[in-house]
Write a protein that holds these residues in place. Structure first.
Motif, PDB file in Angstrom:
ATOM      1  N   PRO A 255       0.941  -1.167   0.111  1.00 45.57           N
ATOM      2  CA  PRO A 255      -0.076  -0.021   0.096  1.00 45.57           C
ATOM      3  C   PRO A 255       0.914   1.297   0.122  1.00 45.57           C
ATOM      4  O   PRO A 255       1.907   1.124   0.785  1.00 45.57           O
ATOM      5  CB  PRO A 255      -0.685  -0.345   1.306  1.00 45.57           C
ATOM      6  CG  PRO A 255      -0.087  -0.958   2.313  1.00 45.57           C
ATOM      7  CD  PRO A 255       0.775  -2.048   1.154  1.00 45.57           C
ATOM      8  N   ILE A 256       0.457   2.385  -0.607  1.00 45.31           N
ATOM      9  CA  ILE A 256       1.166   3.641  -0.793  1.00 45.31           C
ATOM     10  C   ILE A 256       0.107   4.742  -0.536  1.00 45.31           C
ATOM     11  O   ILE A 256       0.780   5.944  -0.859  1.00 45.31           O
ATOM     12  CB  ILE A 256       1.947   3.510  -1.974  1.00 45.31           C
ATOM     13  CG1 ILE A 256       1.006   3.678  -3.455  1.00 45.31           C
ATOM     14  CG2 ILE A 256       2.976   2.546  -2.552  1.00 45.31           C
ATOM     15  CD1 ILE A 256       1.707   4.194  -4.618  1.00 45.31           C
ATOM     16  N   GLY A 257      -1.110   4.401  -0.137  1.00 47.11           N
ATOM     17  CA  GLY A 257      -2.095   5.738  -0.119  1.00 47.11           C
ATOM     18  C   GLY A 257      -2.786   5.688   0.977  1.00 47.11           C
ATOM     19  O   GLY A 257      -2.661   5.018   1.962  1.00 47.11           O
ATOM     20  N   VAL A 306       1.524   8.929  -6.092  1.00 46.70           N
ATOM     21  CA  VAL A 306       2.219   8.561  -7.140  1.00 46.70           C
ATOM     22  C   VAL A 306       3.663   9.442  -7.184  1.00 46.70           C
ATOM     23  O   VAL A 306       4.658   9.192  -7.381  1.00 46.70           O
ATOM     24  CB  VAL A 306       1.732   8.483  -8.417  1.00 46.70           C
ATOM     25  CG1 VAL A 306       2.547   8.121  -9.666  1.00 46.70           C
ATOM     26  CG2 VAL A 306       0.555   7.646  -8.526  1.00 46.70           C
ATOM     27  N   ALA A 307       3.240  10.859  -7.116  1.00 42.84           N
ATOM     28  CA  ALA A 307       4.316  11.768  -6.974  1.00 42.84           C
ATOM     29  C   ALA A 307       5.210  11.749  -5.853  1.00 42.84           C
ATOM     30  O   ALA A 307       6.458  11.624  -6.063  1.00 42.84           O
ATOM     31  CB  ALA A 307       3.560  13.150  -6.835  1.00 42.84           C
ATOM     32  N   ARG A 322      11.105  -0.613 -10.993  1.00 37.90           N
ATOM     33  CA  ARG A 322      11.098  -1.330 -10.285  1.00 37.90           C
ATOM     34  C   ARG A 322       9.752  -1.346  -9.206  1.00 37.90           C
ATOM     35  O   ARG A 322       9.496  -2.410  -8.574  1.00 37.90           O
ATOM     36  CB  ARG A 322      12.544  -1.438  -9.314  1.00 37.90           C
ATOM     37  CG  ARG A 322      13.508  -2.174  -9.935  1.00 37.90           C
ATOM     38  CD  ARG A 322      14.928  -2.026  -9.193  1.00 37.90           C
ATOM     39  NE  ARG A 322      14.509  -2.972  -8.191  1.00 37.90           N
ATOM     40  CZ  ARG A 322      15.173  -2.803  -6.917  1.00 37.90           C
ATOM     41  NH1 ARG A 322      16.197  -2.091  -6.760  1.00 37.90           N
ATOM     42  NH2 ARG A 322      14.853  -3.799  -5.908  1.00 37.90           N
ATOM     43  N   PHE A 323       9.172  -0.284  -9.061  1.00 39.39           N
ATOM     44  CA  PHE A 323       7.852  -0.041  -8.221  1.00 39.39           C
ATOM     45  C   PHE A 323       7.103   0.737  -8.985  1.00 39.39           C
ATOM     46  O   PHE A 323       7.190   1.989  -9.183  1.00 39.39           O
ATOM     47  CB  PHE A 323       8.625   0.880  -6.869  1.00 39.39           C
ATOM     48  CG  PHE A 323       7.828   0.565  -5.723  1.00 39.39           C
ATOM     49  CD1 PHE A 323       6.306   0.563  -6.035  1.00 39.39           C
ATOM     50  CD2 PHE A 323       8.113   0.828  -4.612  1.00 39.39           C
ATOM     51  CE1 PHE A 323       5.456   0.697  -4.858  1.00 39.39           C
ATOM     52  CE2 PHE A 323       7.194   0.309  -3.473  1.00 39.39           C
ATOM     53  CZ  PHE A 323       5.834   0.405  -3.549  1.00 39.39           C
ATOM     54  N   ARG A 324       6.058  -0.194  -9.420  1.00 46.53           N
ATOM     55  CA  ARG A 324       5.037   0.487 -10.487  1.00 46.53           C
ATOM     56  C   ARG A 324       3.786   0.903  -9.334  1.00 46.53           C
ATOM     57  O   ARG A 324       3.275  -0.184  -8.837  1.00 46.53           O
ATOM     58  CB  ARG A 324       4.692  -0.751 -11.280  1.00 46.53           C
ATOM     59  CG  ARG A 324       6.015  -1.015 -12.108  1.00 46.53           C
ATOM     60  CD  ARG A 324       6.096   0.033 -13.385  1.00 46.53           C
ATOM     61  NE  ARG A 324       5.197   0.063 -14.052  1.00 46.53           N
ATOM     62  CZ  ARG A 324       4.714  -0.590 -15.135  1.00 46.53           C
ATOM     63  NH1 ARG A 324       5.594  -1.489 -15.463  1.00 46.53           N
ATOM     64  NH2 ARG A 324       3.581  -0.457 -15.938  1.00 46.53           N
ATOM     65  N   ALA A 325       3.354   1.922  -9.675  1.00 46.27           N
ATOM     66  CA  ALA A 325       2.003   2.322  -9.399  1.00 46.27           C
ATOM     67  C   ALA A 325       0.873   2.264 -10.502  1.00 46.27           C
ATOM     68  O   ALA A 325       0.747   3.184 -11.353  1.00 46.27           O
ATOM     69  CB  ALA A 325       1.931   4.039  -8.906  1.00 46.27           C
TER      70      ALA A 325
END
Length: 338
Positions: A255-257, A306-307, A322-325
């Protein structure tokens, strides 16, 4: 004799452990979720909530996904938010599938998606396995699980207590329930392990932390996959432990959000900088980010995750490829590793 819980927990009865106190689950050496007072401070305090668009189209909507992949191939397609389709070893796996319009206990209110599912439901290939990481409504959507059961009758895998929620709604569901540290041989080509992540659970106001949350490790002929539905960074403890226990990973799904404001969200949702650090700590060759851009749960603007991810990758010296959103419908064929 092991102490057992009373009837206060509607989902799970079991012995006290290092992450279950007899009534509620908890994060060892971790933090509890914010209080109602904290929630009111966030909602009505000075932290400003960014305005998201009412609707956005993805350029990658995918009405014709592959039926399956085999051999060394590993393919991930974003559905939206925390819903992804993993294709590996001839199996089609969904994580936390949500095709509903709202991620809420009711259909007329609550967080509403601003992007359509990346694959129309009727275009899905046959689904063999559904992983439900915990019971928050943006991860455990009964309406979608019912549709999958009617169409494919997949096996469901979920942490302790969540099986009661699923079986109550879908009595004939084939559900495997796992505690942290459990191993499940799904098939000759897939073994699953449930592992800790730093989060919490609730379906209402009176059942907080009464069902478990978990990360999952998937061992396949194409390599190891580390999937986390939701987590706080927790000083990187769980990432380090996963690497020590399993070795390196071909892919981490992280998770990134939903991370602002940090004072409120830090314990339950990592930010992109922490996700990049987690990727490095677990020694993942590649990563896919999720939990962003589909439904607004927190304060950050729709494009901020993403930014922030791109900035974090650059600062950490990690190649962006290597790290795709992934956007809904976008597919990532994960490169092989030596």
């Amino acid at each position: 004799m092991a102490k057992r819980i009373s009837a206060r927990n509607p989902y799970y009865t079991g012995p006290v452990t290092d992450h279950f106190d007899g009534v509620r689950f908890f994060n060892p050496d971790g933090v509890e979720p914010g209080t109602f007072r904290d929630l009111m401070r966030w909602q009505f305090g000075s932290d400003r909530r960014a305005r998201w668009p009412k609707w956005r189209e993805s350029p990658f909507r995918n009405p014709r996904p592959l039926e399956r992949v085999n051999g060394s191939r590993l393919r991930v397609t974003m559905i939206g938010h925390a819903s992804l389709m993993i294709q590996v070893a001839g199996l089609n796996i969904l994580t936390d599938p949500v095709w509903s319009n709202r991620m809420s206990p009711v259909s007329f209110a609550g967080p509403k998606r601003v992007m359509a599912p990346g694959i129309p439901f009727e275009a899905l290939p046959p689904i063999h396995l559904v992983i439900v990481t915990h019971n928050h409504y943006d991860h455990l959507d009964i309406a979608t699980l019912k549709r999958l059961q009617r169409r494919d009758k997949p096996r469901f895998v979920t942490p302790l207590g969540n099986d009661r929620i699923i079986r109550k709604a879908i009595p004939d569901a084939d559900v495997d329930v796992m505690d942290w540290g459990d191993r499940l041989e799904f098939s000759e080509a897939l073994t699953l392990h449930a592992e800790p992540c730093h989060h919490w659970s609730a379906r209402g106001t009176g059942d907080r932390r009464m069902a478990l949350w978990a990360a999952f490790v998937l061992e396949t002929p194409a390599g190891r996959i580390y999937h986390i539905g939701d987590t706080g960074f927790h000083r990187g403890i769980n990432y380090r432990d996963a690497q020590r226990k399993y070795g390196d990973f071909r892919l981490a799904i992280l998770p990134i959000g939903a991370y602002e404001p940090r004072w409120f969200m830090r314990g339950q949702h990592q930010n992109p900088e922490e996700a990049v650090e987690g990727m490095k700590l677990c020694h993942a060759a590649y990563a896919v980010g999720h939990h962003f851009g589909t439904v607004q749960l927190t304060n950050e603007p729709i494009d901020q995750p993403v930014a922030d991810l791109m900035k974090a990758l650059d600062e950490a010296g990690v190649e962006r490829e290597r790290f795709r959103a992934l956007l809904p419908g976008e597919t990532f064929d994960v490169p092989p590793i030596d």
